[in-house]
Design an enzyme around this catalytic site. Sequence first.
Site, PDB file in Angstrom:
ATOM      1  N   TYR A   1      26.160  28.890  70.463  1.00 48.47           N
ATOM      2  CA  TYR A   1      27.509  28.908  71.028  1.00 48.47           C
ATOM      3  C   TYR A   1      28.527  28.500  69.966  1.00 48.47           C
ATOM      4  CZ  TYR A   1      31.329  27.372  74.174  1.00 48.47           C
ATOM      5  OH  TYR A   1      32.537  27.171  74.800  1.00 48.47           O
TER       6      TYR A   1
ATOM      7  N   LYS B   1      26.888  33.204  71.944  1.00 44.02           N
ATOM      8  CA  LYS B   1      28.123  33.195  72.722  1.00 44.02           C
ATOM      9  C   LYS B   1      29.276  32.964  71.757  1.00 44.02           C
ATOM     10  CE  LYS B   1      30.738  30.549  76.185  1.00 44.02           C
ATOM     11  NZ  LYS B   1      30.753  29.294  76.986  1.00 44.02           N
TER      12      LYS B   1
END
Lengths: 292, 292, 292, 292
Positions: D135, D164
């Site tokens: 992420y 992400k």
Amino acid sequence: MKLSGIIGYPVTPFSHDNKSVDLGKLGQVIDILLEAKVGAIAALGSAGEAAYLSESEWKQVAEYTVKYVNGKVPVVIGVAELTTAQAINYTRYAYEIGASMIMLSPFSYYKLSEQEIYSHYEAVSNATPLPIMIYNNPATCGVDMSPEFMLKMVDGIQNASMIKESSGDIQRMHKIYKLSNGKVPFFNGCNHMALEALNAGASGWCTAAPCLIGDRPKQLFEAVKEGKSEQAKALFYQQYEFLEFIVTSGLAAAVKSGLELQGNGIGDPRKPLQPLGRAERKRLQGLLTEFV
Amino acid sequence: MKLSGIIGYPVTPFSHDNKSVDLGKLGQVIDILLEAKVGAIAALGSAGEAAYLSESEWKQVAEYTVKYVNGKVPVVIGVAELTTAQAINYTRYAYEIGASMIMLSPFSYYKLSEQEIYSHYEAVSNATPLPIMIYNNPATCGVDMSPEFMLKMVDGIQNASMIKESSGDIQRMHKIYKLSNGKVPFFNGCNHMALEALNAGASGWCTAAPCLIGDRPKQLFEAVKEGKSEQAKALFYQQYEFLEFIVTSGLAAAVKSGLELQGNGIGDPRKPLQPLGRAERKRLQGLLTEFV
Amino acid sequence: MKLSGIIGYPVTPFSHDNKSVDLGKLGQVIDILLEAKVGAIAALGSAGEAAYLSESEWKQVAEYTVKYVNGKVPVVIGVAELTTAQAINYTRYAYEIGASMIMLSPFSYYKLSEQEIYSHYEAVSNATPLPIMIYNNPATCGVDMSPEFMLKMVDGIQNASMIKESSGDIQRMHKIYKLSNGKVPFFNGCNHMALEALNAGASGWCTAAPCLIGDRPKQLFEAVKEGKSEQAKALFYQQYEFLEFIVTSGLAAAVKSGLELQGNGIGDPRKPLQPLGRAERKRLQGLLTEFV
Amino acid sequence: MKLSGIIGYPVTPFSHDNKSVDLGKLGQVIDILLEAKVGAIAALGSAGEAAYLSESEWKQVAEYTVKYVNGKVPVVIGVAELTTAQAINYTRYAYEIGASMIMLSPFSYYKLSEQEIYSHYEAVSNATPLPIMIYNNPATCGVDMSPEFMLKMVDGIQNASMIKESSGDIQRMHKIYKLSNGKVPFFNGCNHMALEALNAGASGWCTAAPCLIGDRPKQLFEAVKEGKSEQAKALFYQQYEFLEFIVTSGLAAAVKSGLELQGNGIGDPRKPLQPLGRAERKRLQGLLTEFV
């Protein structure tokens, strides 16, 4: 040539219709700078709106300045052209009319690579024997040159011998000083950073401030050089808000509005540049009372 | 006038000594663009090295382009001048020679305030009836105009009716679309953002890519417009590395080197701009094989 | 309390397995700082890896430091917690154990609004009578507080009385000085900006450098205060590359590796932080020879 | 595990005194998300104020979420800890309670080097068999990971298999897609960039928006996947201002205020975070009427 102290930047007066340069008034501005005890006059810098002049206007201003100053102090000519050919053309002209040196910056449309910048400086250096002050001003010129790269140009390019740093980052000056062992002269081009630049070893301060506040910049320069640190601090903070103001509101517009407020009106900047608005004008008037 | 699709940008060929424009070769470049099915030709943009031309060269290129295109598609003329007076001068010329519209950007030395920019656009708009595409390209022009401000100009300035966005931030396009209720046409000026710009509602894509990769940009435009999203994605990713390359290595230099690699050599960019180096050239050659 | 001079920052030694704090070695680090003539000890700052300690470790370090320093100089405790509740908890603890003041920064995950920051400082101030140094360090804390805003907190919040500025922008210090008429004490938190900060009126310099280079920072501080500007410049440039190095390579890692190179090894920083790599270690060793 | 579609982010309800987590209300939020047809639930992300929870609160929320969701959709657990040891501790807990995967970001105080980040991910990966979504959210976590670096971690670290991207730069997604030949799944974490992310090949969209606007995000996801580009554009622009608003005014605060406006009040965010002010609340109310 040993340049030091305050390098004064005249603004360029225009006729009322904004269409031509008013050389007579340029003489008045130069007189103001000389009375402010500048160590040199730098024509056709940012403050001089060089970027907004036609070729013939540019040459008139250059020639007139050299003649008018008449050897009292050195004359530096700013060269910030988009093409190498035009930069060479202007540099040759500066040489022919007897300027002392040029201040060369890589004005850009496309971002330039270091190789492109290097070749540009080299070609200009090869065109005349004039000393070159490398001028870094990313905010106006659109390219940012690192201390390391500028020192490489000082090393490798015949006439490149000095640096003017206007990025506003004091660390750049520390790098120049440290990497060159204090040998390469550098000049402060960021008005409201003058105190630290001079303390960090700058040889001088390039500024249009003397157009409006006389020899205060010179006093600050001398206080630092003489180790009068409390006095230097006091002088700097006296000038600080004024210096920040002329930078953030646009040098040419601010100085021209200031001259008008002082009864020395020489007209407006060239469009699209506009004179200061009412509120800024009032702010400037307040700041100037500090120096009466 | 309803502008849509691919707006093709010719590069400007110079003579071997870099000293004059080679109009014959310019015709060849325009032919390449027309074969690539562009919806309009935009002369004197960034790709056309407009910033590096003298006034007479600029006018030659403008006039020649209008004549050569001869009404097959609209001709847009880029105007990015430092002074308002020169921008008006060029815009009038564009009008006289029969250009369809101008693309106007606020090239700057001093950062301009919104009021200065507004007055600049207004003065240019008042000079001719030509439609104006407002062009935002902070990387080359040194000022960044917000969507809100550009829409204010579209509202208040007679001929300002379209926007070209080249900041590289897709959110700007969302703002333009949303704030104008989809009513103000906007064009993508950031090559490697073409897919999302078109999906976000852009009317077209301003690009020099067709100089080298023919009608692929047009194919991508049509795939998006026809809702063929998988095909659009495939076409975009096929072009992606090429598009990013020509942007990051300098449009004029990249396109000129590419034309040479394809056997259509038209010479180098104008100094200080340099042609691609050996490694970049090789990289470009590899990227172009994708499209053979 | 009048804080001035060098505020020394100890690093926090860990056990070999990185799992607990080694308080005995912390005492050795504090001794090194006291020998370096620091005017205060600041525990649990960036250099002290406060962000990487558990609550019980944090409290151990705070308590041990106050006890070990034993009133020889004031002890400042750094508080940089994500929640207001935890900041209050730590501040109360600092008060209970007899710390002299806290240095409070708004460590953040979500960017905080000025209103959120103000309420955070206010709540902490209301929890104890300890003086608060407002600490601005956007690089580590993720929020940037303007001089204007910090002065507003000094005005409105009971115990907020000093500022530590670590943004690296000398203009912030000029603003603090000018806007407060030189009345609000500010401290330099950017090592390689020490010369200009002190010349600009900083009351002191917050630094972990004395862990490795003894009283050189103190010598620089005194040279500036005594107006020995040439000596100050020389001392600064002697330390400059070292100071820049420890900032850019990570304070905790750099100081810990330096202590090991000097035979005072106290272990590694806590993971994910890593000790200096081989090349950086060698660079540091070279820089340290300057001070033998 | 094949993750796709909308990954819904619950906010974390607190008791009235802000001192403990209200698990009953957390169940209500999860129900709202499930009704909005999310493809997975991601607990303890930014929206969930994970950074502001104590260890025991964090574990309560994780455990409760897994139990409450009860296998209807996969549960992702966010792990963003300052120390590697704590990240491992939390990841092991997530594994023990039966979470489907973790979303791991390098929350930082000191900026981390790529080597430090790599080792952090590797150590966490070695602790359990749970799949890891890398992420990248520089705005909250303080470090920015390039596509190239994240793909290197996908290559070299056992459980790292998805990305992400929340930097807000669409080019990052193009890079991930192109460099991995479309093989590495990536998810959009920037709400107001959802349209282009999905068109660029994102496998899904991580968002707290369904807490307030039900299955509209899901509808947008499906319109893009089915090639209904006009409908996708319309759905996106309908949600655009709302999406931008919740991002710029702080996700947790915005969602919590929105729930209250909708009669599902679950309390305020944890201090220093504050609920929306009066004007923002009113703005949000206006934006929400779009979806009634």
